[in-house]
Design a protein around this motif. Structure first.
Motif, PDB file in Angstrom:
ATOM      1  N   VAL A  67      -5.432 -18.929  16.127  1.00 24.53           N
ATOM      2  CA  VAL A  67      -3.848 -19.897  15.734  1.00 24.53           C
ATOM      3  C   VAL A  67      -3.064 -18.275  16.244  1.00 24.53           C
ATOM      4  CG1 VAL A  67      -2.741 -20.043  13.661  1.00 24.53           C
ATOM      5  CG2 VAL A  67      -5.101 -21.506  13.501  1.00 24.53           C
ATOM      6  N   ASP A  68      -3.423 -17.490  15.719  1.00 21.14           N
ATOM      7  CA  ASP A  68      -2.727 -16.375  16.249  1.00 21.14           C
ATOM      8  C   ASP A  68      -2.370 -16.895  17.871  1.00 21.14           C
ATOM      9  OD1 ASP A  68      -2.531 -15.167  13.746  1.00 21.14           O
ATOM     10  OD2 ASP A  68      -3.411 -13.171  14.292  1.00 21.14           O
ATOM     11  N   GLN A  69      -2.890 -16.383  18.678  1.00 24.47           N
ATOM     12  CA  GLN A  69      -3.007 -16.760  20.114  1.00 24.47           C
ATOM     13  C   GLN A  69      -2.313 -18.257  20.604  1.00 24.47           C
ATOM     14  OE1 GLN A  69      -6.433 -17.040  22.456  1.00 24.47           O
ATOM     15  NE2 GLN A  69      -5.026 -17.952  24.699  1.00 24.47           N
ATOM     16  N   MET A  70      -2.172 -19.463  19.875  1.00 26.35           N
ATOM     17  CA  MET A  70      -1.011 -19.973  20.336  1.00 26.35           C
ATOM     18  C   MET A  70       0.097 -20.231  19.188  1.00 26.35           C
ATOM     19  SD  MET A  70      -3.620 -24.253  18.391  1.00 26.35           S
ATOM     20  CE  MET A  70      -4.514 -23.359  16.902  1.00 26.35           C
ATOM     21  N   ALA A  71       0.054 -19.751  18.294  1.00 26.31           N
ATOM     22  CA  ALA A  71       1.435 -18.919  17.877  1.00 26.31           C
ATOM     23  C   ALA A  71       2.016 -17.963  18.912  1.00 26.31           C
ATOM     24  CB  ALA A  71       1.315 -18.426  16.114  1.00 26.31           C
ATOM     25  N   ARG A 111      -0.667 -14.979   4.468  1.00 26.84           N
ATOM     26  CA  ARG A 111      -1.438 -16.200   3.521  1.00 26.84           C
ATOM     27  C   ARG A 111      -2.054 -17.593   4.722  1.00 26.84           C
ATOM     28  NH1 ARG A 111      -3.915 -16.989  -0.349  1.00 26.84           N
ATOM     29  NH2 ARG A 111      -3.591 -17.883  -1.376  1.00 26.84           N
ATOM     30  N   GLU A 112      -2.025 -17.806   6.115  1.00 24.69           N
ATOM     31  CA  GLU A 112      -2.481 -18.300   7.122  1.00 24.69           C
ATOM     32  C   GLU A 112      -1.915 -19.618   6.667  1.00 24.69           C
ATOM     33  OE1 GLU A 112      -5.913 -16.791   9.206  1.00 24.69           O
ATOM     34  OE2 GLU A 112      -6.468 -15.047   7.817  1.00 24.69           O
ATOM     35  N   HIS A 113      -0.809 -19.727   6.580  1.00 23.12           N
ATOM     36  CA  HIS A 113      -0.607 -20.989   5.751  1.00 23.12           C
ATOM     37  C   HIS A 113      -0.684 -21.820   6.706  1.00 23.12           C
ATOM     38  CE1 HIS A 113       1.801 -20.039   1.904  1.00 23.12           C
ATOM     39  NE2 HIS A 113       0.249 -19.658   2.534  1.00 23.12           N
TER      40      HIS A 113
END
Length: 269
Positions: free
Chosen positions: A46-50, A150-152
């Motif tokens: 998710v961090d990479q996509m963001a 919170r990794e929402h």
């Protein structure tokens, strides 16, 4: 028919593809809800996509000469972010090592965000039009940082995956037509997706309130911020139909929790 037993088992089949996690410590405000994440989707993914999405937004803004054009406002934002980021380990220790960024886009839009992994983006409109003080900026930035802590975003993707899978399975089992399938999707949206999104917003309010207080920013600014936001919004939908709590409910909840963080603010001054 064997449909009823299958439907009874469906929630357990969906949950089997998820894992229960606690992304943050509860803090003084007591955010301790268990979260369910799709097990095949990691935080790193998710961090990479963001980061890719964030860089695309920055590149587009730069190409239009809209990126970081207000040096004084950018300095304000980065100074506030530095103070808030120093407090994130009260909620999760690894967040201090994230590759934090703060950038500013020239736009009348009333918007700000913090993508997974610490990618903060503000629009000049939200600061200028609402005439935000540093304390109020800290509240909204803390709120957005809380979504990342919170990794929402990962939670929303996980929820969307299981929701889509669930409606497809139910439709297949019951032989639903397109109209009935749409009705089922709407029931899932308002019965599952939106309440959880409102829960995420409330969590972000509370964690942001505490982050700002620990960084020495006035807790009461959370109330004035959302009063300004309410004044700027038109035709606000009722809370049941919105991913955001309505302004009066949000302000009441913040007022209720301000005494919990007031000692942290007093200690930080």
């Amino acid at each position: 028919m064997r449909i009823r037993p299958l439907l009874c088992c469906l929630p357990f089949l969906l949950l089997a593809s998820c894992e229960s996690v606690q992304t943050t410590q509860g803090g003084a405000v007591g955010v301790d809800r268990s979260q369910y994440m799709f097990s095949a989707l990691s935080s790193t993914d998710v961090d990479q996509m963001a980061a890719e999405s964030y860089n695309e937004m920055l590149a587009e803004a730069k190409s239009k000469n809209l990126l970081n054009t207000n040096a004084a406002m950018l300095k304000r934002l980065r100074t506030i972010a530095d103070r808030l980021v120093k407090e994130v380990d009260h909620f999760r220790s690894d967040a201090r090592t994230w590759n934090w960024e703060v950038n500013l886009i020239k736009s009348d839009e009333l918007n700000a965000s913090c993508m997974p992994g610490g990618k903060i983006l503000f629009y000049t409109g939200i600061v200028d039009k609402l005439k935000l003080s540093d304390d109020e900026i800290a509240q909204i930035m803390g709120h957005e940082i809380a979504h990342a802590l919170r990794e929402h975003g990962r939670e929303a993707i996980s929820r969307a995956y299981t929701t889509q899978m669930g409606t497809q399975v139910i439709g297949s089992l019951l032989g639903l037509g397109e109209g009935t399938r749409q009705a089922a999707d709407m029931a899932v949206q308002y019965g599952l997706t939106l309440p959880n999104s409102r829960s995420n917003e409330t969590e972000a309010d509370l964690i942001g309130l505490e982050l700002a207080a620990r960084a020495g920013y006035q807790p009461d600014a959370a109330v004035t911020l959302w009063q300004k936001m309410a004044g700027a919004s038109q035709g606000e939908p009722p809370a049941f139909m919105s991913t955001h709590p309505n302004s009066s409910g949000r302000i009441q909840n913040l007022q209720h929790n301000i005494p919990k963080v007031r000692p942290l603010y007093d200690a930080a001054k």
